[in-house]
Write a protein that holds these residues in place. Structure first.
Motif, PDB file in Angstrom:
ATOM      1  N   ALA A  30      -0.083   3.549  15.248  1.00  0.00           N
ATOM      2  CA  ALA A  30       1.069   2.973  13.609  1.00  0.00           C
ATOM      3  C   ALA A  30       1.390   1.697  14.083  1.00  0.00           C
ATOM      4  O   ALA A  30       1.278   0.667  13.141  1.00  0.00           O
ATOM      5  CB  ALA A  30       2.021   3.961  13.061  1.00  0.00           C
ATOM      6  N   ASP A  32       0.239  -1.153  15.808  1.00  0.00           N
ATOM      7  CA  ASP A  32      -0.698  -1.496  17.446  1.00  0.00           C
ATOM      8  C   ASP A  32      -1.258  -2.913  17.711  1.00  0.00           C
ATOM      9  O   ASP A  32      -1.019  -3.637  16.697  1.00  0.00           O
ATOM     10  CB  ASP A  32      -2.179  -1.306  16.795  1.00  0.00           C
ATOM     11  CG  ASP A  32      -3.206  -1.339  17.653  1.00  0.00           C
ATOM     12  OD1 ASP A  32      -3.188  -1.803  18.246  1.00  0.00           O
ATOM     13  OD2 ASP A  32      -3.832   0.065  17.752  1.00  0.00           O
ATOM     14  N   ASP A  86      -1.799  -9.272  18.876  1.00  0.00           N
ATOM     15  CA  ASP A  86      -0.851 -10.045  17.524  1.00  0.00           C
ATOM     16  C   ASP A  86       0.909  -9.321  18.639  1.00  0.00           C
ATOM     17  O   ASP A  86       0.571  -7.938  18.039  1.00  0.00           O
ATOM     18  CB  ASP A  86      -1.124 -10.577  16.460  1.00  0.00           C
ATOM     19  CG  ASP A  86       0.044 -10.781  15.472  1.00  0.00           C
ATOM     20  OD1 ASP A  86       1.531 -10.735  16.314  1.00  0.00           O
ATOM     21  OD2 ASP A  86      -0.503 -10.903  14.254  1.00  0.00           O
ATOM     22  N   GLY A  88       3.425 -10.706  16.828  1.00  0.00           N
ATOM     23  CA  GLY A  88       4.712 -10.534  15.957  1.00  0.00           C
ATOM     24  C   GLY A  88       5.308  -9.393  15.399  1.00  0.00           C
ATOM     25  O   GLY A  88       6.965  -9.855  14.955  1.00  0.00           O
ATOM     26  N   GLY A  89       4.666  -8.055  15.457  1.00  0.00           N
ATOM     27  CA  GLY A  89       5.777  -6.917  14.752  1.00  0.00           C
ATOM     28  C   GLY A  89       6.845  -6.258  16.199  1.00  0.00           C
ATOM     29  O   GLY A  89       7.472  -5.596  16.414  1.00  0.00           O
ATOM     30  N   SER A 159      12.403  -3.987   9.128  1.00  0.00           N
ATOM     31  CA  SER A 159      11.001  -4.390   8.853  1.00  0.00           C
ATOM     32  C   SER A 159      11.390  -4.205   7.278  1.00  0.00           C
ATOM     33  O   SER A 159      11.459  -3.028   7.240  1.00  0.00           O
ATOM     34  CB  SER A 159      10.503  -3.525   9.736  1.00  0.00           C
ATOM     35  OG  SER A 159      10.094  -4.223  10.800  1.00  0.00           O
ATOM     36  N   ARG A 164       8.524 -11.433   4.520  1.00  0.00           N
ATOM     37  CA  ARG A 164       6.932 -12.084   4.428  1.00  0.00           C
ATOM     38  C   ARG A 164       5.628 -11.498   2.986  1.00  0.00           C
ATOM     39  O   ARG A 164       5.881 -10.356   3.550  1.00  0.00           O
ATOM     40  CB  ARG A 164       6.516 -12.538   5.389  1.00  0.00           C
ATOM     41  CG  ARG A 164       6.979 -13.912   6.210  1.00  0.00           C
ATOM     42  CD  ARG A 164       6.303 -14.022   7.242  1.00  0.00           C
ATOM     43  NE  ARG A 164       6.311 -13.499   8.842  1.00  0.00           N
ATOM     44  CZ  ARG A 164       6.127 -13.091   9.616  1.00  0.00           C
ATOM     45  NH1 ARG A 164       4.371 -13.500  10.255  1.00  0.00           N
ATOM     46  NH2 ARG A 164       6.941 -12.145  10.966  1.00  0.00           N
ATOM     47  N   HIS A 175       3.768  -8.403   4.443  1.00  0.00           N
ATOM     48  CA  HIS A 175       3.074  -7.851   6.283  1.00  0.00           C
ATOM     49  C   HIS A 175       2.822  -7.446   7.274  1.00  0.00           C
ATOM     50  O   HIS A 175       2.726  -7.267   8.260  1.00  0.00           O
ATOM     51  CB  HIS A 175       3.692 -10.175   6.938  1.00  0.00           C
ATOM     52  CG  HIS A 175       5.508  -9.727   7.435  1.00  0.00           C
ATOM     53  ND1 HIS A 175       5.579  -8.688   6.954  1.00  0.00           N
ATOM     54  CD2 HIS A 175       5.516  -9.811   8.751  1.00  0.00           C
ATOM     55  CE1 HIS A 175       7.294  -8.832   6.930  1.00  0.00           C
ATOM     56  NE2 HIS A 175       6.825  -9.164   8.395  1.00  0.00           N
ATOM     57  N   LEU A 177       1.173  -3.973   7.947  1.00  0.00           N
ATOM     58  CA  LEU A 177      -0.468  -3.762   7.343  1.00  0.00           C
ATOM     59  C   LEU A 177      -1.020  -2.300   8.359  1.00  0.00           C
ATOM     60  O   LEU A 177      -0.535  -1.982   9.788  1.00  0.00           O
ATOM     61  CB  LEU A 177      -1.495  -4.861   7.943  1.00  0.00           C
ATOM     62  CG  LEU A 177      -1.295  -6.650   8.188  1.00  0.00           C
ATOM     63  CD1 LEU A 177      -1.939  -6.818   8.621  1.00  0.00           C
ATOM     64  CD2 LEU A 177      -1.520  -6.287   6.059  1.00  0.00           C
ATOM     65  N   ASP A 203      12.534  -3.022  17.793  1.00  0.00           N
ATOM     66  CA  ASP A 203      11.062  -3.748  16.644  1.00  0.00           C
ATOM     67  C   ASP A 203      10.169  -3.260  16.280  1.00  0.00           C
ATOM     68  O   ASP A 203       9.314  -3.217  14.873  1.00  0.00           O
ATOM     69  CB  ASP A 203      10.941  -5.203  17.137  1.00  0.00           C
ATOM     70  CG  ASP A 203      10.518  -6.550  16.613  1.00  0.00           C
ATOM     71  OD1 ASP A 203       9.673  -5.769  15.405  1.00  0.00           O
ATOM     72  OD2 ASP A 203      10.163  -7.682  17.231  1.00  0.00           O
ATOM     73  N   THR A 207       8.772  -1.377  12.360  1.00  0.00           N
ATOM     74  CA  THR A 207       7.616  -1.811  11.980  1.00  0.00           C
ATOM     75  C   THR A 207       6.125   0.118  12.589  1.00  0.00           C
ATOM     76  O   THR A 207       5.906  -0.099  11.167  1.00  0.00           O
ATOM     77  CB  THR A 207       6.751  -2.510  12.919  1.00  0.00           C
ATOM     78  OG1 THR A 207       7.741  -4.064  12.811  1.00  0.00           O
ATOM     79  CG2 THR A 207       5.287  -3.057  12.613  1.00  0.00           C
TER      80      THR A 207
HETATM   81  P1  ADP Z   1       9.600  -9.571  10.900  1.00  0.00           P
HETATM   82  O1  ADP Z   1       8.437 -11.007  11.414  1.00  0.00           O
HETATM   83  O2  ADP Z   1       9.332  -9.698   9.091  1.00  0.00           O
HETATM   84  O3  ADP Z   1      10.578  -9.010  11.464  1.00  0.00           O
HETATM   85  P2  ADP Z   1       7.976  -6.779  11.818  1.00  0.00           P
HETATM   86  O4  ADP Z   1       9.053  -6.785  13.020  1.00  0.00           O
HETATM   87  O5  ADP Z   1       7.493  -5.570  10.899  1.00  0.00           O
HETATM   88  O6  ADP Z   1       8.705  -8.191  10.494  1.00  0.00           O
HETATM   89  O7  ADP Z   1       6.572  -7.567  12.716  1.00  0.00           O
HETATM   90  C1  ADP Z   1       5.214  -8.149  11.652  1.00  0.00           C
HETATM   91  C2  ADP Z   1       4.587  -8.403  11.654  1.00  0.00           C
HETATM   92  O8  ADP Z   1       4.192  -7.657  13.147  1.00  0.00           O
HETATM   93  C3  ADP Z   1       3.483  -8.579  11.470  1.00  0.00           C
HETATM   94  O9  ADP Z   1       3.940 -10.330  10.734  1.00  0.00           O
HETATM   95  C4  ADP Z   1       2.161  -8.906  12.394  1.00  0.00           C
HETATM   96  O10 ADP Z   1       2.203 -10.551  12.724  1.00  0.00           O
HETATM   97  C5  ADP Z   1       2.761  -7.788  13.454  1.00  0.00           C
HETATM   98  N1  ADP Z   1       1.928  -6.439  12.209  1.00  0.00           N
HETATM   99  C6  ADP Z   1       1.645  -6.759  11.367  1.00  0.00           C
HETATM  100  N2  ADP Z   1       1.359  -5.265  10.932  1.00  0.00           N
HETATM  101  C7  ADP Z   1       1.843  -4.215  12.074  1.00  0.00           C
HETATM  102  C8  ADP Z   1       1.012  -3.264  12.551  1.00  0.00           C
HETATM  103  N3  ADP Z   1       0.802  -1.667  11.968  1.00  0.00           N
HETATM  104  N4  ADP Z   1       1.464  -2.919  14.500  1.00  0.00           N
HETATM  105  C9  ADP Z   1       1.615  -4.268  15.398  1.00  0.00           C
HETATM  106  N5  ADP Z   1       2.050  -5.074  14.379  1.00  0.00           N
HETATM  107  C10 ADP Z   1       2.098  -5.287  13.066  1.00  0.00           C
END
Ligand code: ADP
Ligand code: MG
Length: 265
Positions: A30, A32, A86, A88-89, A159, A164, A175, A177, A203, A207
């Protein structure tokens, strides 16, 4: 580059990747960190977000698989062309942990670190009372809280769909996914807040929980006794807030139109 040859990374990047992979396993993908191909297609948060075509999405979904990340020493390799990482999560949480460790190492006993949706409370306030961390009302501008949670020495990460997104054809695309559908996760949740010791964990999990939905998240929480969570859903004309037992007594409701429930794991 990492699909051609193993690339050297800093030890911090390796550590962060390892935590990310650990949570990818625990959440059955979930969360990844190899969502990069899907993230790039949507471009949410960038200058030119767009709705990808089905065939593009299909191809990108096929490239998402955390098991294809190979770490050896301080090098990282990805198995297939087109794959990407990525963080970012989870990166913001990891950054918050590093800031926390730095401040602690300098003897700071009371501080609040706020990286936007990612908060770490060190110790308590100067007057010895806990830090109060607001839980954003998903429907209102930043700063409007549904309630707050009172904590000492804890990370509080949220989250939410409101963080975004872009709008097209009268719909909102956020954002977070789903690695399964390749589309913004539809789990009925407006936001998930995770209270944990380490912010990187909170974090990744906030997500993941958002993607999994409240039922699967509650199931997973049985295996995670040190993790607490707050789930916010929309219910007709009010918000339904579900708070895990361990922090239920530390949650204070501010929006009296919302309903709060104790969540058993
Ligand atoms: P924020 O950045 O608003 O704090 P999150 O921690 O939920 O929010 O992270 C969202 C970011 O994580 C997205 O912009 C993308 O880069 C990445 N992301 C999106 N979906 C997933 C997922 N299913 N698993 C891991 N990373 C994800
Ligand atoms: Mg996250």
């Amino acid at each position: 580059q990492a699909v051609k040859k193993a690339v050297p990374v800093s030890s911090e990047t390796r550590q962060l990747l390892e935590i990310a992979i650990q949570w990818a396993k625990a959440t059955h993908g979930a969360f990844d960190p190899t969502v990069a191909p899907i993230v790039q297609l949507w471009g949410i948060g960038g200058e030119h977000p767009r709705i990808p075509a089905d065939n593009e999405l299909k191809k990108a979904i096929g490239l998402v698989d955390y098991r294809d990340i190979k770490i050896s020493g301080d090098t990282v390799f990805l198995r297939r062309t087109g794959q990407g990482v990525d963080l970012g999560g989870i990166a913001k949480g990891y950054a918050a942990d590093r800031v926390t460790a730095f401040l602690r190492s300098h003897g700071v006993a009371s501080a609040l670190i706020d990286l936007g949706g990612n908060v770490v409370a060190i110790g308590s306030k100067k007057d010895k009372t806990p830090w109060n961390i607001g839980i954003q009302n998903p429907g209102l501008p930043r700063g409007n809280a549904l309630g707050f949670v009172s904590v000492t020495d804890r990370s509080v990460v949220t989250s939410g769909t409101y963080e975004r997104f872009f709008e097209a054809n009268g719909r909102r695309y956020h954002h977070i996914l789903s690695p399964q559908t390749g589309a913004p996760a539809v789990s009925g949740l407006e936001s998930v807040t995770v209270v944990s010791e380490r912010s990187a964990d909170g974090d990744a999990l906030s997500t993941a929980f958002f993607v999994m939905g409240i039922q699967n998240a509650t199931e997973l929480l049985k295996d995670l006794p040190d993790i607490e969570a707050i789930f916010v859903r929309r219910e007709k004309d009010r918000y339904r807030i579900e708070v895990t037992e361990g922090i239920y007594d530390r949650f204070t409701l501010l929006d009296k139109t919302a309903a709060v429930f104790r969540l058993k794991r």
